[in-house]
Scaffold this motif. Structure first.
Motif, PDB file in Angstrom:
ATOM      1  N   TRP A   1      11.555  42.407  15.297  1.00 14.68           N
ATOM      2  CA  TRP A   1      11.959  42.180  13.906  1.00 14.68           C
ATOM      3  C   TRP A   1      12.592  40.808  13.697  1.00 14.68           C
ATOM      4  O   TRP A   1      12.537  40.270  12.605  1.00 14.68           O
ATOM      5  CB  TRP A   1      12.968  43.231  13.482  1.00 14.68           C
ATOM      6  CG  TRP A   1      12.382  44.535  13.071  1.00 14.68           C
ATOM      7  CD1 TRP A   1      11.103  44.974  13.260  1.00 14.68           C
ATOM      8  CD2 TRP A   1      13.076  45.574  12.408  1.00 14.68           C
ATOM      9  NE1 TRP A   1      10.966  46.232  12.761  1.00 14.68           N
ATOM     10  CE2 TRP A   1      12.163  46.631  12.226  1.00 14.68           C
ATOM     11  CE3 TRP A   1      14.380  45.728  11.948  1.00 14.68           C
ATOM     12  CZ2 TRP A   1      12.519  47.823  11.606  1.00 14.68           C
ATOM     13  CZ3 TRP A   1      14.725  46.916  11.342  1.00 14.68           C
ATOM     14  CH2 TRP A   1      13.805  47.950  11.165  1.00 14.68           C
TER      15      TRP A   1
ATOM     16  N   TYR B   1      14.439  43.795   6.056  1.00 11.02           N
ATOM     17  CA  TYR B   1      14.858  44.337   7.344  1.00 11.02           C
ATOM     18  C   TYR B   1      16.346  44.644   7.267  1.00 11.02           C
ATOM     19  O   TYR B   1      17.117  43.859   6.707  1.00 11.02           O
ATOM     20  CB  TYR B   1      14.623  43.342   8.485  1.00 11.02           C
ATOM     21  CG  TYR B   1      13.166  43.069   8.750  1.00 11.02           C
ATOM     22  CD1 TYR B   1      12.440  43.889   9.610  1.00 11.02           C
ATOM     23  CD2 TYR B   1      12.523  42.001   8.151  1.00 11.02           C
ATOM     24  CE1 TYR B   1      11.095  43.643   9.854  1.00 11.02           C
ATOM     25  CE2 TYR B   1      11.176  41.750   8.381  1.00 11.02           C
ATOM     26  CZ  TYR B   1      10.470  42.579   9.236  1.00 11.02           C
ATOM     27  OH  TYR B   1       9.145  42.338   9.464  1.00 11.02           O
TER      28      TYR B   1
ATOM     29  N   GLU C   1      19.148  46.508  10.066  1.00 10.20           N
ATOM     30  CA  GLU C   1      19.279  47.200  11.345  1.00 10.20           C
ATOM     31  C   GLU C   1      20.730  47.244  11.803  1.00 10.20           C
ATOM     32  O   GLU C   1      21.430  46.234  11.791  1.00 10.20           O
ATOM     33  CB  GLU C   1      18.429  46.505  12.412  1.00 10.20           C
ATOM     34  CG  GLU C   1      18.432  47.240  13.728  1.00 10.20           C
ATOM     35  CD  GLU C   1      17.519  46.623  14.774  1.00 10.20           C
ATOM     36  OE1 GLU C   1      17.147  47.354  15.704  1.00 10.20           O
ATOM     37  OE2 GLU C   1      17.195  45.414  14.679  1.00 10.20           O
TER      38      GLU C   1
END
Length: 151
Positions: A33, A87, A89
């Protein structure tokens, strides 16, 4: 700057910072990622954020500025551009401890006049538990990840 609201552990707050790149080798984050050239925010309409807390970096996010989603989702009709979280995380050892929700709260505070949206990538439970609402595709396509909108 410390924009933390709430506790990480024993009263510790998260510290948010905008960055230009991420270290793709940092333990606890998906390398695939964070290593792509597009993650370089200097050359794109993207913003990268990191949160520091317990043991260093704890959360990462990549946002796309003023992304248009209104044509595909019922709940987005009438909305202008949103900040799309491309994204998001939480470090693997800190998941399911409220760290992600705390970071989302801080992120929402940075853009109070602009809605945030995120494709779930298989973690619908996380976005729903954060109080975000699932959006329905107008074409009925269920191939794509669910889209969630900050409320």
């Amino acid at each position: 700057m410390d924009t933390g609201k709430g506790a990480l552990d024993a009263g510790r707050s998260l510290v948010i910072d905008r960055v230009d790149t991420f270290d793709s080798h940092t333990k606890g984050f998906r390398r695939d990622w964070w290593e792509a050239p597009i993650r370089n925010s200097i050359l794109s309409r993207r913003e990268l954020y990191t949160w520091a807390g317990e043991g260093g970096e704890v959360v990462r996010a990549q946002l796309h500025q003023e992304h248009e989603l209104g044509r595909a989702y019922e709940e987005m009709a009438g909305f202008g551009p949103v900040w799309l979280i491309e994204y998001f995380e939480v470090r693997t050892d800190l998941r399911r401890r409220g760290v992600g929700h705390q970071a989302l709260g801080q992120l929402s505070g940075l853009r109070p006049r602009r809605a945030l949206a995120a494709f779930s990538a298989g973690v619908d439970e996380f976005w729903a538990s954060a109080g975000w609402r699932a959006c329905t595709r107008m074409d009925g396509d269920d191939y794509h990840s669910a889209l969630f909108l900050s409320t």
